[in-house]
Each structure stands twice: as C-alpha cells, then as structure tokens.
Enzyme design. Structure first.
Site, PDB file in Angstrom:
ATOM      1  N   GLU A 390       0.794  -1.238   0.000  1.00 30.03           N
ATOM      2  CA  GLU A 390       0.000   0.000   0.000  1.00 30.03           C
ATOM      3  C   GLU A 390       0.822   1.282   0.000  1.00 30.03           C
ATOM      4  OE1 GLU A 390      -2.908  -0.219   3.137  1.00 30.03           O
ATOM      5  OE2 GLU A 390      -4.227  -1.432   1.895  1.00 30.03           O
ATOM      6  N   GLU A 463      -6.815  -7.710  -0.485  1.00 35.84           N
ATOM      7  CA  GLU A 463      -7.408  -7.423   0.838  1.00 35.84           C
ATOM      8  C   GLU A 463      -8.810  -6.874   0.643  1.00 35.84           C
ATOM      9  OE1 GLU A 463      -5.244  -5.068   3.745  1.00 35.84           O
ATOM     10  OE2 GLU A 463      -3.327  -5.772   2.946  1.00 35.84           O
TER      11      GLU A 463
HETATM   12  C1  GAL Z   1      -4.782  -2.493   4.995  1.00 41.32           C
HETATM   13  C2  GAL Z   1      -3.390  -2.980   5.350  1.00 41.32           C
HETATM   14  C3  GAL Z   1      -3.425  -4.120   6.347  1.00 41.32           C
HETATM   15  C4  GAL Z   1      -4.397  -3.853   7.440  1.00 41.32           C
HETATM   16  C5  GAL Z   1      -5.724  -3.601   6.828  1.00 41.32           C
HETATM   17  C6  GAL Z   1      -6.817  -3.451   7.825  1.00 41.32           C
HETATM   18  O1  GAL Z   1      -4.761  -1.202   4.516  1.00 41.32           O
HETATM   19  O2  GAL Z   1      -2.721  -3.381   4.209  1.00 41.32           O
HETATM   20  O3  GAL Z   1      -2.152  -4.360   6.860  1.00 41.32           O
HETATM   21  O4  GAL Z   1      -3.978  -2.774   8.189  1.00 41.32           O
HETATM   22  O5  GAL Z   1      -5.667  -2.444   6.052  1.00 41.32           O
HETATM   23  O6  GAL Z   1      -8.039  -3.426   7.167  1.00 41.32           O
END
Ligand code: GAL
Length: 754
Positions: A390, A463
């Site tokens: 990210e 994610e």
């Molecule tokens: C994302 C990140 C993860 C975690 C997640 C929580 O942005 O890559 O490590 O923090 O959010 O939803």
C-alpha cells in the site's frame, strides 16, 4: 562433508547491551538461559505498551568445534533476527544484518578455534529503526524482537554449494524438464574443476539424473545450469494432490564427493491471466486470507510445529486454497507445510505504506533478493510481492524491485500490493486491496475502474473487509452476522467476475498491533478467527466452500437466545452450510426445509441459507423460548445436525490439545484449547469465568497460568522443557474442572510422525 547443526539450546540472554559483552564479560548483569525461537520480551495478551519489546538485547552462545573440522568452512546461519543483528565470534565482528524477516549467514572460519570452545555474541536491536523496512512511520502490526527463528552451525568444504534453484519446465507436457541452477562457491585461492551431479528423486527412488563439469575460479561464486530432459511419469503438484520431489546435487572433485545439497520441489504451472488464475492449465478461483505470523504472549517466536499448524488451519479448517504472507517473508516451516498440503502462497517483502530514503530502499531491494533466493524452490509460492504494501508509486524503486525479482526468478510472476486507483502497473499481476464494500450494494470494483487501463490485466484482490468492519469473537450476534455476510458477499462478487482471479481477505487471525490501530488494546480484531485461532462466524463463510463429500459444514449464525437482539429473536437467520437444504425444528416441530440463496450469492458454490422472515412461532414477544435443531440434508439424507438448548448452563469445561506427541527438545509446543460448553456442546459466549491451567511433567505454559475465558473459550500453548516424559494438562474454573489430558514429550528424533 556438509554438516548442519541446530543451535537453538543454551543461549545466554541479557536484556541490554554493553561493549564488555563482546569479549564475553557479563559480570554485573542479569543473564538468563534461553532457547530459540525466543521472544526478547513476553507480553500480556492485550493492553501492553509496545515499547516494552523495543530495546537492544544480547544473546551469547558457547560451542565446541571438534578438531576434525579443521580445513572446513564454518558458518553460522540465522533464519530471523528482529530487526538488526550484529554478530561477534570470539570477540571479533563477523557480520551484521538489517531486517528481521530474512536469513543471513556469517563466515566464522577465520576466527574460530578448532578443537576448542568458541563464543558467539549477537547484539540484537529490536527498536523500530527508521533505516530498516517496515519502519519509518506507523504500521498496523507489531514486529516484536529477539532471535525468533532457528539458528544453525554449518560446516562445509572450501568448495561448496551455496544454493540451488530447481526449475521444472514443460510441466504440462508428457516429457518434462528440470533445469537446476547450482550456485557453487570456491572459497580457495585456486582454480578447480568439479563434477556436478543432479538427482531427481521421490520416496528415495531416483527418477532421473544429469551431470555437468565446471571450472570454478578462485574466490568466486559460479552458477551452473544442469538440464535434465525427457522426464516422464511425474505427478503434478496441485492443491488437492501436492506431489513433491527431491532434487539432490552432489559435487565431486577429483572423483571425491565434496558436497551434497538437497531441496524439495513440485512440478506445477501457476499463472495469473487476464481471465483468472490457472493452476496446471485449469482455472481456479483464488480464495484466501492474509496471515500475520503472530501469537499471544510470544509474538513471532513459535516453533516449527505451531507454524505448520497455522497452514493446516487455513487449509483444513477454513478450506482456503491460498494465503498471503502479509506483510513479509514468513517462517520456512510454514511455507514447507504449504507445499506439503497444497496451499498456494503469495509472498512479499516487508513493508507497510511507508517508503524510506535511499538506504532504506537498498535494504528493501536486499529483502527481495533474500526472500526469493530463500524460497524459490517452494511450489506453493506462485507470486512475489515486490512492492511495499500500500505504498505510493515510486517508478525507479519499483522498476528495480521488479527487475531483481525477474532476473532471479524468471519462472514466477511479480505483483505489488497497492490500494490506490490507477497506480503504475510495473508488475505482471495487478494486486489490489479493494476495501469498497461497506455493507451496501457495491462489493468489488470492476478492475478497469481500479487500474484505469483500457484493457484487462491479470488481477487479484489482495485485501478487503478488515478495518471496514472490525469484529470481536464476543461481539453482538448481529455484528458477527454482518461481518460474516460481508466476507461472503465479497467471495460471491469475485466469483461472478471473470476478471478477478480471486480474493484474499483481511484477515485470517486477529493480531497484536500498535495503539494507533485496532481497539486500543493492542489487538486488531480483523480476523475471521481470534488470536488463539478460534473461529468467529465469518470463518464459516470460507469453510463452507467445500464439497460435502469432503467435509460437512452446518453453522447457523446464532447464539440461539430469545433476547440477544433488539426486539428479540434470532431472525434474519443466516446458515453457512454446504448441505443441499436445512430443516429447522423448534421445540421438536419442523418449520420446514430451507435452501441456499443462489440468487443473492450466485458467485459461490455453496451459498448460505438466509431466512429473512420470522417464523410465526417466534412472532410474539413473551416468556417462551425453545430448543432448536438444525438438520442438514445432502442428497435427500440427513447428514449433519446442530442442536441448541433453550436454557444453557455450563456443563463441561472441555480441553483439547492439537497434538498428542511432542519432541522433548525444549522448543516444541502445542496449543491446548479450553471451552466452557452447555448441555448441547455449544460455547457459552458470555461466560467470564477464569480458568487455572495446571501442567505436570516436562511441560511449560506459554503465557499466564490463570486466564479469563474470552467469549467462552481460550487457548494456551504448552512447550516441552527438554526432558522426556508425559505432560499432563488440566484446567479448573470456579464451576467446573476439565478432564486431564496427556501429551507425550519424546526424545528428539525419535518421533517420526512429524
Ligand atoms: C490495509 C493494510 C493491512 C491492514 C488492513 C486493515 O490497509 O494493508 O495491513 O492494516 O488495512 O483493514
């Protein structure tokens, strides 16, 4: 010949550093004897200060080198030192390493005394140094500290194999090939000629061999490619049949065997295309979760068995086909297990949103190299993540990380996990954290909206959910249901979209984090399981996606209580199941059969059953509550049952260990789970009794001995002490006492069930 000795026992440990330690003088300091893997600081379950483990400590180990080893090279190999390690041998500096997730070695040959005792001292800096990824800004996880992975002493001849990369080729053809790149180090001052012999074996049987002769320049590393052609009768590696083979390289000089090196491989073709992911030519929708490698109390410092258990949980309890090792290279034991059980892996370099200065980027590039050269033989790994998770675009930096990855490993695609639309596409696969879904209609974006390209590209959602809907296992039933449905909606949306190769949700297990994240108690409750790997309802959105021939799932998303919800009742009711239908009986009366909701969840094979209307029997508010029974039918036959009592009371304090046999090596450990159950065997979700765990025999509790149940259950890990014998574990609450269970600690090497 090569000899590799585990060096995990008998380390001296001091929670600080002083120059005098380098010379072996620890006078005036508190020295403890510890074993690896080791956490520099044990932590409470939650509400601790994360600065507690951010300090510099020292590890010291004495070891004898037999005189017979004279003439050999001596190395010490560290698999993971968090975050900066500085190594001294007999008072002399022999090497240092930045980064806690990748291995490093120090050459001790010139400084050791053969036939005598030698001393290694490691200064370990576990502060969040901003010159080392992932540090430099805040991050949503803890990296802990210490020498938290295995350490080895390695003896080799002066001409030796440093690494091998065995690359299966023409995998989908009848006659396959294997190209093995052998990295040979000639540490002498003389040129030499060696014969390199490569053997492909399975179950000890040689399938094919190939040889080559090569000239090695003095003091150089030489890479030689040995090609094995026309290999037949190979069984491919797949998620259902993870067939593995061994590649052994034997090196001879003047007819004498001087080194042997073995690795394990699988023959498979894994590629992400514009229209999906293909494993061995067949399309497979990626269904995975992200995994942090952390546990309560000891953080990252868990041994082989516990690492492997996580892979088993992902594969066999959550029925996933993929894991992403967010956000760093994980334990080799975990990856070995992924190979063995057929769990696909996306592995990535350490980092989180922040890109540091040039020195920092250099470490990140070294991380790419170290990750790939450590793990390139794992068939389970199909994608290298070569971006800082990210982070913003950085043309030069990411051109370089991609270049390094492609040069080292031309057999795998690269990805780079991002969260911004229209980010520069330098990789082979566009890997996107798509947090679009916040409960409404919109679930996942079309990839062209995200990539802002005018054509489709290989695309994985890496994610979703996570912070959009944090959920504790002991949260309110309606929240648990919505949490589970959000996971299910994303699975379904991805299933419906041919241009999404699959999804990897945030995340498998709750994890400790900094105060800026999570619930302030240093836990991020984003898992579909808690930190003890005990499922929330969302876990069943995943586990239900398996054929009922293999495993039956019947999980109504309810605590089955009259007054848990606003106004009361248990509807709308969601049932995660792979049964064809579910009959619900209330107080012995059938409410009828209910069927999976294919209409609203068309993208998954086993949609949940969703009962929106409240059946009349539950209609009126009053003093009635009933027994409930759910019967799952498969092909017309009752195949699974789940019962709920109307008046739950604590009936059993159950105790269950993941393993019955451990190695008595002082490191091996297993999880023991305690649950307060009602008359029907369901967890009592709001009981807040404490349990006192007692251990007799050669076992030790990791973490506290007295713990409060969290959402009706809790787990601990029992570690062997080094002595063989039977470990007896029991728990008692104020109301109930569990059975006593026995776990055998068997002397190292004697147990071959591992
Ligand atoms: C994302 C990140 C993860 C975690 C997640 C929580 O942005 O890559 O490590 O923090 O959010 O939803």
């Amino acid at each position: 010949m090569r000899e590799v000795i585990k060096l995990n026992q008998n380390w001296n440990y001091v929670k600080t550093f002083d120059e005098q330690f380098i010379k072996g003088d620890f006078s005036g300091y508190d020295v403890q004897t510890v074993r690896l893997p080791h956490a520099n600081q044990e932590l409470p379950y939650n509400y601790f200060d994360e600065k507690d483990y951010q300090f510099i400590s020292t590890y010291q180990r004495k070891f004898l080198i037999p005189l017979g080893k004279k003439g050999q090279k001596v190395f010490i190999d560290f698999e993971g030192v968090m975050t900066y390690g500085e190594v001294y041998c007999n008072g002399t500096f022999v090497g240092s390493h930045k980064g806690g997730y990748t291995p490093f070695s120090c050459d001790l040959t010139e400084v050791v005394q053969f036939g005598e005792e030698n001393t290694i001292v490691v200064k370990v800096d576990s502060t969040e140094r901003d010159d080392i990824p992932p540090f430099g800004n805040v991050i949503d996880y803890l990296c802990y500290g210490g020498i938290y992975r295995d350490v080895y002493l390695r003896f080799v001849n002066p001409v030796f194999v440093e690494n091998i990369f065995a690359k299966p080729q023409h995998v989908l053809q009848k006659q396959k090939q294997l190209e093995t790149t052998v990295y040979l180090r000639n540490s002498t001052d003389d040129e030499c000629v060696v014969k390199v012999h490569v053997e492909l074996t399975r179950d000890g049987e040689v399938i094919k061999t190939a040889s080559d002769e090569v000239e090695l320049n003095p003091a150089e590393l030489t890479a030689v490619d040995v090609l094995m052609k026309d290999i037949e009768n190979i069984e491919l590696w797949s998620i259902d049949e993870p067939n593995l083979y061994y590649v052994t390289v034997k090196v001879k000089q003047d007819g004498q065997l001087i080194d042997t090196f073995t690795t394990r491989i699988g023959f498979r073709e894994a590629v992400v295309k514009e229209d999906g992911f293909y494993l061995n030519g067949e399309r497979l929708k990626i269904r995975g979760l992200n995994r942090h490698q952390s546990w309560p109390y000891v953080g990252y410092a868990m041994p082989e068995r516990v690492q492997k258990r996580d892979a088993d949980i992902l594969k066999y309890e959550l029925n996933l086909n993929t894991v992403r090792t967010s956000h760093y290279p994980q334990s080799k034991h975990f990856l070995n297990r992924c190979d063995e059980i057929g769990l696909l892996v996306i592995e990535e370099i350490p980092g989180w949103q922040h890109i540091g200065d040039d020195g920092w980027k250099k470490v990140a590039c070294a991380n790419v190299r170290e990750m790939i050269t450590r793990d390139w033989n794992h068939p389970s790994i199909f994608l290298w993540g070569v971006r800082i998770n990210e982070s913003p675009d950085d043309h030069e930096f990411y051109t370089e990380t991609n270049r390094i990855a492609r040069e080292l490993d031309p057999t795998r695609q690269t990805g780079g996990i991002r969260c911004h639309w229209g980010s520069e596409f330098l990789e082979d696969v566009y890997t996107m954290n798509d947090f679009t879904h916040s409960g409404g209609e919109l679930v996942l974006r079309d990839q062209k909206t995200v990539t802002q390209l005018d054509h489709y590209v290989p695309y994985i959602v890496t994610e979703y959910n996570g912070h959009m809907y944090p959920t504790k296992r002991f949260d309110h039933e309606e929240r648990l249901m919505e949490h589970a449905l959000r996971h299910m909606r994303v699975l379904s949306a991805a299933g419906d979209d041919p241009h999404i190769a699959g999804t990897i949700g945030w995340c498998a297990f709750d994890y400790n984090t900094h105060y800026e994240f999570g619930s302030g108690d240093r836990i991020c409750y984003h898992g579909v399981m808690d930190m003890f790997r005990i499922p929330k309802f969302a876990a069943y959105a995943y586990s239900s996606q398996i054929s009922p021939d293999r495993s039956l799932v019947l999980e109504p998303v309810t605590l089955w209580a009259r007054g848990e919800r606003s106004i009361g009742g248990v509807f709308p009711l969601v049932i995660f199941t792979n049964c064809d239908s579910v009959e619900i009986k209330v107080a012995g009366e059938s409410l009828g059969h209910f069927y999976p909701d294919h209409e609203n969840f068309s993208g998954v094979e086993y949609p949940p059953i969703v009962i929106r209307d409240t059946p009349p029997i539950f209609g009126e508010w009053g003093c009635h509550w009933y027994e409930g029974e759910f019967v799952g039918y498969v092909q017309g036959k009752a195949a699974a049952v789940k019962r709920f009592v109307k008046n739950p009371v604590p009936t059993t304090l159950s105790i269950e260990a993941d393993d019955q046999v451990l190695e008595a090596d002082g490191q091996d450990a297993t999880r023991v789970v305690f649950k307060m159950l009602d008359q029907a065997g369901n967890i009592l979700p709001y009981i807040n009794d404490f349990v006192k765990i007692t251990v007799q025999g050669p076992g030790q509790i990791i973490g506290p001995q007295e713990v409060a149940l969290i959402g009706g259950c809790i787990a601990t890990w029992i570690r062997t002490t080094g002595e063989p014998g039977t470990i007896r574990v029991q728990a008692a609450s104020t109301r109930l006492v569990s059975e006593e269970i026995a776990v055998d600690a068997i002397e190292e090497g004697r147990y071959d069930g591992k």
